[in-house]
Design a protein around this motif. Sequence first.
Motif, PDB file in Angstrom:
ATOM      1  N   ILE A 275      25.861  47.688  35.700  1.00 40.03           N
ATOM      2  CA  ILE A 275      25.162  46.454  35.358  1.00 40.03           C
ATOM      3  C   ILE A 275      25.726  45.889  34.066  1.00 40.03           C
ATOM      4  O   ILE A 275      26.026  46.630  33.138  1.00 40.03           O
ATOM      5  CB  ILE A 275      23.656  46.713  35.159  1.00 40.03           C
ATOM      6  N   GLU A 276      25.881  44.575  34.013  1.00 40.25           N
ATOM      7  CA  GLU A 276      26.178  43.882  32.777  1.00 40.25           C
ATOM      8  C   GLU A 276      25.102  42.821  32.562  1.00 40.25           C
ATOM      9  O   GLU A 276      24.465  42.362  33.519  1.00 40.25           O
ATOM     10  CB  GLU A 276      27.564  43.233  32.811  1.00 40.25           C
ATOM     11  N   PHE A 277      24.922  42.419  31.314  1.00 40.81           N
ATOM     12  CA  PHE A 277      23.868  41.465  30.977  1.00 40.81           C
ATOM     13  C   PHE A 277      24.477  40.085  30.752  1.00 40.81           C
ATOM     14  O   PHE A 277      25.332  39.909  29.886  1.00 40.81           O
ATOM     15  CB  PHE A 277      23.109  41.941  29.741  1.00 40.81           C
ATOM     16  N   LEU A 278      24.029  39.134  31.564  1.00 36.78           N
ATOM     17  CA  LEU A 278      24.525  37.771  31.495  1.00 36.78           C
ATOM     18  C   LEU A 278      23.447  36.863  30.913  1.00 36.78           C
ATOM     19  O   LEU A 278      22.285  37.260  30.791  1.00 36.78           O
ATOM     20  CB  LEU A 278      24.909  37.281  32.897  1.00 36.78           C
ATOM     21  N   ALA A 279      23.840  35.642  30.597  1.00 38.60           N
ATOM     22  CA  ALA A 279      22.881  34.698  30.027  1.00 38.60           C
ATOM     23  C   ALA A 279      21.731  34.417  30.983  1.00 38.60           C
ATOM     24  O   ALA A 279      20.601  34.185  30.559  1.00 38.60           O
ATOM     25  CB  ALA A 279      23.599  33.404  29.655  1.00 38.60           C
ATOM     26  N   CYS A 280      21.983  34.459  32.301  1.00 37.14           N
ATOM     27  CA  CYS A 280      20.950  34.121  33.281  1.00 37.14           C
ATOM     28  C   CYS A 280      20.275  35.358  33.887  1.00 37.14           C
ATOM     29  O   CYS A 280      19.368  35.229  34.700  1.00 37.14           O
ATOM     30  CB  CYS A 280      21.535  33.261  34.394  1.00 37.14           C
ATOM     31  N   GLY A 281      20.724  36.560  33.536  1.00 33.16           N
ATOM     32  CA  GLY A 281      20.113  37.758  34.103  1.00 33.16           C
ATOM     33  C   GLY A 281      21.110  38.883  34.261  1.00 33.16           C
ATOM     34  O   GLY A 281      22.142  38.923  33.592  1.00 33.16           O
ATOM     35  N   LEU A 282      20.814  39.809  35.174  1.00 28.78           N
ATOM     36  CA  LEU A 282      21.667  40.968  35.382  1.00 28.78           C
ATOM     37  C   LEU A 282      22.837  40.636  36.285  1.00 28.78           C
ATOM     38  O   LEU A 282      22.689  39.925  37.288  1.00 28.78           O
ATOM     39  CB  LEU A 282      20.866  42.114  36.021  1.00 28.78           C
ATOM     40  N   GLY A 283      24.014  41.181  35.939  1.00 33.49           N
ATOM     41  CA  GLY A 283      25.186  41.066  36.784  1.00 33.49           C
ATOM     42  C   GLY A 283      25.495  42.430  37.371  1.00 33.49           C
ATOM     43  O   GLY A 283      25.584  43.411  36.642  1.00 33.49           O
ATOM     44  N   PHE A 284      25.624  42.503  38.695  1.00 29.09           N
ATOM     45  CA  PHE A 284      25.850  43.773  39.382  1.00 29.09           C
ATOM     46  C   PHE A 284      27.322  43.887  39.748  1.00 29.09           C
ATOM     47  O   PHE A 284      27.896  42.975  40.337  1.00 29.09           O
ATOM     48  CB  PHE A 284      24.974  43.854  40.632  1.00 29.09           C
ATOM     49  N   ILE A 285      27.933  45.021  39.418  1.00 35.48           N
ATOM     50  CA  ILE A 285      29.382  45.153  39.537  1.00 35.48           C
ATOM     51  C   ILE A 285      29.751  46.378  40.365  1.00 35.48           C
ATOM     52  O   ILE A 285      29.153  47.452  40.210  1.00 35.48           O
ATOM     53  CB  ILE A 285      30.030  45.267  38.141  1.00 35.48           C
ATOM     54  N   ASN A 288      35.359  45.583  43.076  1.00 29.73           N
ATOM     55  CA  ASN A 288      36.043  44.279  43.110  1.00 29.73           C
ATOM     56  C   ASN A 288      35.091  43.089  43.209  1.00 29.73           C
ATOM     57  O   ASN A 288      35.478  42.007  43.648  1.00 29.73           O
ATOM     58  CB  ASN A 288      37.030  44.231  44.288  1.00 29.73           C
ATOM     59  N   THR A 289      33.837  43.281  42.769  1.00 24.42           N
ATOM     60  CA  THR A 289      32.833  42.226  42.936  1.00 24.42           C
ATOM     61  C   THR A 289      31.844  42.213  41.784  1.00 24.42           C
ATOM     62  O   THR A 289      31.448  43.265  41.281  1.00 24.42           O
ATOM     63  CB  THR A 289      32.038  42.441  44.247  1.00 24.42           C
ATOM     64  N   MET A 290      31.446  41.017  41.356  1.00 27.97           N
ATOM     65  CA  MET A 290      30.259  40.840  40.523  1.00 27.97           C
ATOM     66  C   MET A 290      29.319  39.884  41.251  1.00 27.97           C
ATOM     67  O   MET A 290      29.750  38.843  41.744  1.00 27.97           O
ATOM     68  CB  MET A 290      30.581  40.271  39.139  1.00 27.97           C
ATOM     69  N   LYS A 291      28.042  40.266  41.315  1.00 30.07           N
ATOM     70  CA  LYS A 291      27.046  39.423  41.955  1.00 30.07           C
ATOM     71  C   LYS A 291      25.876  39.227  40.991  1.00 30.07           C
ATOM     72  O   LYS A 291      25.462  40.157  40.303  1.00 30.07           O
ATOM     73  CB  LYS A 291      26.547  40.055  43.254  1.00 30.07           C
ATOM     74  N   PHE A 292      25.339  38.007  40.930  1.00 28.47           N
ATOM     75  CA  PHE A 292      24.170  37.741  40.099  1.00 28.47           C
ATOM     76  C   PHE A 292      23.436  36.526  40.636  1.00 28.47           C
ATOM     77  O   PHE A 292      23.910  35.848  41.560  1.00 28.47           O
ATOM     78  CB  PHE A 292      24.556  37.544  38.626  1.00 28.47           C
ATOM     79  N   THR A 300      28.641  35.036  43.583  1.00 26.46           N
ATOM     80  CA  THR A 300      29.496  36.212  43.753  1.00 26.46           C
ATOM     81  C   THR A 300      30.906  35.874  43.301  1.00 26.46           C
ATOM     82  O   THR A 300      31.448  34.819  43.662  1.00 26.46           O
ATOM     83  CB  THR A 300      29.532  36.676  45.217  1.00 26.46           C
ATOM     84  N   ILE A 301      31.491  36.756  42.504  1.00 31.30           N
ATOM     85  CA  ILE A 301      32.881  36.613  42.062  1.00 31.30           C
ATOM     86  C   ILE A 301      33.664  37.775  42.658  1.00 31.30           C
ATOM     87  O   ILE A 301      33.341  38.940  42.419  1.00 31.30           O
ATOM     88  CB  ILE A 301      32.993  36.626  40.529  1.00 31.30           C
ATOM     89  N   PHE A 302      34.687  37.460  43.448  1.00 29.53           N
ATOM     90  CA  PHE A 302      35.530  38.474  44.076  1.00 29.53           C
ATOM     91  C   PHE A 302      36.901  38.494  43.419  1.00 29.53           C
ATOM     92  O   PHE A 302      37.508  37.444  43.195  1.00 29.53           O
ATOM     93  CB  PHE A 302      35.725  38.172  45.569  1.00 29.53           C
ATOM     94  N   SER A 303      37.414  39.691  43.128  1.00 30.86           N
ATOM     95  CA  SER A 303      38.779  39.819  42.609  1.00 30.86           C
ATOM     96  C   SER A 303      39.199  41.279  42.593  1.00 30.86           C
ATOM     97  O   SER A 303      38.376  42.170  42.380  1.00 30.86           O
ATOM     98  CB  SER A 303      38.889  39.256  41.187  1.00 30.86           C
ATOM     99  N   ASN A 304      40.483  41.511  42.811  1.00 29.90           N
ATOM    100  CA  ASN A 304      41.053  42.851  42.648  1.00 29.90           C
ATOM    101  C   ASN A 304      41.757  42.998  41.309  1.00 29.90           C
ATOM    102  O   ASN A 304      42.354  44.032  41.031  1.00 29.90           O
ATOM    103  CB  ASN A 304      42.049  43.152  43.781  1.00 29.90           C
ATOM    104  N   GLN A 305      41.695  41.939  40.479  1.00 31.26           N
ATOM    105  CA  GLN A 305      42.502  41.935  39.255  1.00 31.26           C
ATOM    106  C   GLN A 305      41.722  41.681  37.972  1.00 31.26           C
ATOM    107  O   GLN A 305      42.226  41.917  36.888  1.00 31.26           O
ATOM    108  CB  GLN A 305      43.608  40.866  39.397  1.00 31.26           C
ATOM    109  N   LEU A 306      40.498  41.193  38.052  1.00 32.87           N
ATOM    110  CA  LEU A 306      39.752  40.853  36.850  1.00 32.87           C
ATOM    111  C   LEU A 306      39.251  42.105  36.122  1.00 32.87           C
ATOM    112  O   LEU A 306      38.887  43.094  36.742  1.00 32.87           O
ATOM    113  CB  LEU A 306      38.554  39.968  37.185  1.00 32.87           C
ATOM    114  N   THR A 307      39.220  42.012  34.799  1.00 35.37           N
ATOM    115  CA  THR A 307      38.604  43.053  33.983  1.00 35.37           C
ATOM    116  C   THR A 307      37.100  42.764  33.878  1.00 35.37           C
ATOM    117  O   THR A 307      36.633  41.691  34.259  1.00 35.37           O
ATOM    118  CB  THR A 307      39.205  43.076  32.572  1.00 35.37           C
ATOM    119  N   ILE A 308      36.349  43.706  33.328  1.00 32.84           N
ATOM    120  CA  ILE A 308      34.917  43.491  33.110  1.00 32.84           C
ATOM    121  C   ILE A 308      34.693  42.278  32.213  1.00 32.84           C
ATOM    122  O   ILE A 308      33.825  41.442  32.471  1.00 32.84           O
ATOM    123  CB  ILE A 308      34.265  44.745  32.487  1.00 32.84           C
TER     124      ILE A 308
END
Length: 321
Positions: A275-285, A288-292, A300-308
Amino acid sequence: MGGKMKKIFGLILLSLLVLVGCKNKDNIDEVTRVTNYLSGLSSYSLTSKMTIQRPDKNVSVNVAVDYLSPAYYKVSFKGDNEQLIIKNDTGVYVITPSLNKEFRFDSNWPLNSSHAYLLEAINKDIKADTEATGSQEGTDIVIECKIAHKTNQKLNKMKYTCDANFKPKKTVFLNDKNEECIVVDFDTFTPNSNLGKDNFNEKKYLGAQEEKPNEEETSLTLTAGYVVEGSQLASSSKKDDTTILCYSGESSYTIIVSLVEVTDEVVAIDTYDSIEFLACGLGFINENTMKFYNGSYEITIFSNQLTIDDYINVANSITLA
């Protein structure tokens, strides 16, 4: 005279050794006393305010924790909306009550990483560091130790402060530059509170709201203000209530924003690792995906290359209108 001087020198050296020994003993005693107290808690309830300090914008969230030994948790995160993490005999769940959405989560949570708002994770980090130090600041006890944060390797040090009766007061996570990155100020704390297993039943906190999105919500304008270095927007498309932005370049990624359909039945979604904390709430990681969620929208953000850090920067820059 030489023998007398040697005797005096010997006494001075002995006194210094005793003082150093006492200092080390006091240091060890502070660490041991704190960890013994934390280990002995059979249950508790607490409230706190957590601030995550980011280069662009600080994120603040109110956190409430209920704990029942050996491993029952209910953690409420309140910003614009409320989201819950609940751990019980059947697993770990992340719940967005207003949307009737339920995530399965890494079953090793919370002891798979460092958490500034959870006393068990704090205790685990202190006990894991054989070089942890304890000191007195007025009537408070301050413990400093190394930490092992799962998703942010730059966070490597913790300062935990409690009062003389071991009531938690503050936790600070610092980076390798000794900069404060996460600060938790504890407010209320009730040790051995009257909690039963029913407090940790995830079904108790689910229930669809009957509100339907209005016309303004279905007419979406999506803006992503941050673009990962070396990437550029390649395409943008919209179909029904879904908008898709595709970025190409050194780090390719895709942003998908969809209107959430609130149903009467709980929707269980894929398992996520952290979990990461975003301005609008929790981000689930996960790998290769972040969803919030932002209001009535699932992003949903999809990528095989992005860092946290990339995920967080992109997510925090997304605005919906």
